[in-house]
Design an enzyme around this catalytic site. Structure first.
Site, mmCIF file in Angstrom:
data_model
loop_
_atom_site.group_PDB
_atom_site.id
_atom_site.type_symbol
_atom_site.label_atom_id
_atom_site.label_comp_id
_atom_site.label_asym_id
_atom_site.label_seq_id
_atom_site.Cartn_x
_atom_site.Cartn_y
_atom_site.Cartn_z
ATOM 1 N N GLN A 1 11.824 17.591 50.807
ATOM 2 C CA GLN A 1 11.649 18.987 50.376
ATOM 3 C C GLN A 1 12.795 19.373 49.424
ATOM 4 O O GLN A 1 13.968 19.330 49.812
ATOM 5 C CB GLN A 1 11.642 19.954 51.568
ATOM 6 C CG GLN A 1 11.229 21.373 51.130
ATOM 7 C CD GLN A 1 11.368 22.402 52.208
ATOM 8 O OE1 GLN A 1 12.428 22.513 52.841
ATOM 9 N NE2 GLN A 1 10.322 23.185 52.447
ATOM 10 N N ASN B 1 10.103 31.099 52.141
ATOM 11 C CA ASN B 1 11.192 31.586 52.989
ATOM 12 C C ASN B 1 12.352 32.269 52.265
ATOM 13 O O ASN B 1 13.492 32.177 52.716
ATOM 14 C CB ASN B 1 11.720 30.439 53.873
ATOM 15 C CG ASN B 1 10.635 29.969 54.831
ATOM 16 O OD1 ASN B 1 9.581 30.599 54.952
ATOM 17 N ND2 ASN B 1 10.864 28.852 55.498
ATOM 18 N N TYR C 1 13.911 31.762 49.400
ATOM 19 C CA TYR C 1 14.868 31.022 48.577
ATOM 20 C C TYR C 1 14.518 31.186 47.116
ATOM 21 O O TYR C 1 13.626 32.000 46.781
ATOM 22 C CB TYR C 1 14.967 29.572 49.058
ATOM 23 C CG TYR C 1 15.491 29.528 50.464
ATOM 24 C CD1 TYR C 1 14.690 29.186 51.538
ATOM 25 C CD2 TYR C 1 16.805 29.933 50.740
ATOM 26 C CE1 TYR C 1 15.174 29.210 52.840
ATOM 27 C CE2 TYR C 1 17.288 29.971 52.036
ATOM 28 C CZ TYR C 1 16.470 29.605 53.085
ATOM 29 O OH TYR C 1 16.953 29.656 54.377
ATOM 30 N N ARG D 1 5.346 24.301 49.152
ATOM 31 C CA ARG D 1 5.383 25.129 50.367
ATOM 32 C C ARG D 1 5.560 26.589 49.980
ATOM 33 O O ARG D 1 6.435 26.948 49.193
ATOM 34 C CB ARG D 1 6.510 24.708 51.306
ATOM 35 C CG ARG D 1 6.303 25.281 52.713
ATOM 36 C CD ARG D 1 7.437 24.980 53.641
ATOM 37 N NE ARG D 1 6.968 24.740 55.017
ATOM 38 C CZ ARG D 1 7.623 25.162 56.101
ATOM 39 N NH1 ARG D 1 8.759 25.803 55.970
ATOM 40 N NH2 ARG D 1 7.143 24.899 57.312
ATOM 41 N N ASN E 1 14.958 36.253 54.832
ATOM 42 C CA ASN E 1 15.866 36.334 53.672
ATOM 43 C C ASN E 1 15.538 37.495 52.744
ATOM 44 O O ASN E 1 15.843 37.445 51.547
ATOM 45 C CB ASN E 1 15.889 35.007 52.903
ATOM 46 C CG ASN E 1 16.608 33.925 53.701
ATOM 47 O OD1 ASN E 1 17.611 34.210 54.377
ATOM 48 N ND2 ASN E 1 16.109 32.705 53.629
ATOM 49 N N GLY F 1 7.332 22.209 63.810
ATOM 50 C CA GLY F 1 8.782 22.260 63.662
ATOM 51 C C GLY F 1 9.457 22.059 64.992
ATOM 52 O O GLY F 1 9.929 20.966 65.323
ATOM 53 N N ARG F 2 9.424 23.124 65.812
ATOM 54 C CA ARG F 2 10.069 23.022 67.137
ATOM 55 C C ARG F 2 9.483 21.871 67.948
ATOM 56 O O ARG F 2 10.199 21.166 68.663
ATOM 57 C CB ARG F 2 9.922 24.357 67.885
ATOM 58 C CG ARG F 2 10.874 25.431 67.354
ATOM 59 C CD ARG F 2 10.393 26.828 67.626
ATOM 60 N NE ARG F 2 9.247 27.128 66.771
ATOM 61 C CZ ARG F 2 8.730 28.357 66.663
ATOM 62 N NH1 ARG F 2 9.229 29.364 67.358
ATOM 63 N NH2 ARG F 2 7.709 28.584 65.867
HETATM 64 C C1 8OZ Z 1 15.534 25.896 54.797
HETATM 65 C C2 8OZ Z 1 15.228 26.840 55.686
HETATM 66 C C3 8OZ Z 1 13.890 27.478 55.602
HETATM 67 O O1 8OZ Z 1 13.056 27.012 54.804
HETATM 68 O O2 8OZ Z 1 13.660 28.460 56.332
HETATM 69 C C4 8OZ Z 1 16.191 27.243 56.767
HETATM 70 C C5 8OZ Z 1 17.553 27.317 56.475
HETATM 71 C C6 8OZ Z 1 18.454 27.679 57.478
HETATM 72 C C7 8OZ Z 1 18.009 27.946 58.778
HETATM 73 C C8 8OZ Z 1 16.634 27.875 59.042
HETATM 74 C C9 8OZ Z 1 15.728 27.522 58.046
#
Ligand code: 8OZ
Length: 365
Positions: A99, A183, A185, A233, A241, A323-324
């Site tokens: 990723q 997420n 970013y 994704r 965030n 994930g988990r």
């Molecule tokens: C890369 C992350 C994401 O995609 O949410 C991430 C980064 C830090 C903590 C949890 C998840």
């Protein structure tokens, strides 16, 4: 038999099942220079039973880092470190995508080259946290800093960073790449209207806000030479965030229409229920997106064996990411095959540290 145990075709790959290991940040690239090593190779090899592993988010350039000890894919040492990982996964019979990540404004000068401000589409501070390393080596959570808006002339450099990250990842033996546009970013910051107030061709209108993720995808596909080895994704309606698009149905439907015909390996839709947010109306939006996108889809978000079975059987998605489930159960496929229970997740060892809570979860006897 659980339908996630059926084989699947993904681009040029034949997957033995539809169980995907979701990208999981674990903050354990412990060798100097954010370089992965043997411990990380062990962790991924233990989970090679997945139809497909998607690696943890990996920054494509130093500016793309937002948390202590996350791995990069922009130095020779990092390529060598990742080669150990892909070797181990392949020898264990698995398949792994990387990723590709850039955190954008989810960072802080303590993590940035030369102590600079993090970069973003616009100078808008996220009400969010990152994880910084002090000069004395101590590390702790910190509020994300006020970012600097990227100049239009800098955007080509960002696209180039993803392209070189893709080249490095393929050189390190990865089977393909996932572009991280979820997420909150960098790429999600460009997509979402509350974080992108640009007035150039990368901001404002729908087309302009989607431009960077499409330019990055095209650069990565060109570098890899096969769109069937490139995934994307997204986290529609995500608020992690501090992003919040004014009209996610319009934004994400438009984006998916641009993706149709690109022949991507998959579209990975994430409902990060662990990250807060109400997700009111998410399932309806997801259904619209499933009708809009003509290719393979992966669904991720708090799945159990039962919810995954329902997701595939109902045609909502072709594969399901855990994930988990994969953090605590390296042998997740065997547990789904046999109906065995799952280990409990230790939340205290999710991020940072070493083998504890990483490679020491027990496999079924
Ligand atoms: C890369 C992350 C994401 O995609 O949410 C991430 C980064 C830090 C903590 C949890 C998840």
């Amino acid at each position: 038999q659980n339908p996630v145990l059926k084989p699947a075709k993904l681009g040029p790959l034949d997957l033995p099942n539809r169980i995907v290991m979701a990208p999981l940040t674990r903050q354990r690239a412990l060798q100097p220079g954010n370089v992965p090593g043997p411990l990380n190779a062990e962790y991924y090899a233990q989970r090679a039973n997945a139809g497909l592993i998607i690696s943890e988010a990996t920054q494509v350039c130093p500016e793309g880092q937002g948390y202590a000890w996350t791995p990069g894919i922009h130095s020779r040492e990092q390529v060598e470190g990742w080669t150990q990982v892909t070797d181990r996964v392949h020898r264990a019979g698995g398949r792994i995508f990387m990723q590709l990540w850039h955190v954008g404004r989810i960072s802080h000068p303590l993590l940035q080259p030369g102590g600079a401000d993090p970069v973003a589409p616009s100078a808008i501070q996220a009400q969010a946290d990152c994880f910084v390393v002090e000069p004395d080596g101590s590390a702790h959570k910190a509020r994300t800093a006020m970012p600097r808006a990227l100049e239009t002339t800098e955007i080509a450099g960002v696209i180039e960073a993803y392209r070189s990250g893709a080249a490095n990842a393929m050189a390190a033996g990865f089977d393909g790449l996932e572009v991280h546009a979820a997420n909150g970013y960098l790429l999600d910051q460009f997509l979402c209207s509350n974080s992108n107030q640009r007035t150039d061709q990368y901001g404002g209108s729908l087309e302009n806000r989607a431009r960077l993720v499409l330019d990055v995808l095209d650069a990565v596909i060109e570098e890899v030479g096969d769109s069937g080895r490139v995934g994307l994704r997204l986290s529609p309606m995500g608020t992690f965030n501090d992003v919040n698009d004014a009209n996610p149905e319009e934004t994400f439907t438009y984006l998916l229409e641009q993706l149709n015909g690109k022949g991507l390996a998959y579209l990975h839709v994430n409902k990060p229920d662990w990250a807060g947010g109400t997700y009111e109306g998410f399932d309806e939006l997801y259904a619209t997106l499933r009708r809009t996108y003509s290719g393979t889809m992966i669904h991720c978000g708090g799945h159990t064996a039962e919810s995954a079975a329902e997701t595939v059987a109902s045609g909502q998605a072709d594969l399901v990411a855990f994930g988990r489930g994969y953090i605590a159960n390296p042998d997740l496929v065997a547990r789904i095959e046999t109906g065995a229970g799952w280990n409990n997740l230790d939340a205290s060892t999710l991020y940072g540290g070493g083998a504890k809570g990483y490679t020491d979860y027990p496999m079924m006897r």
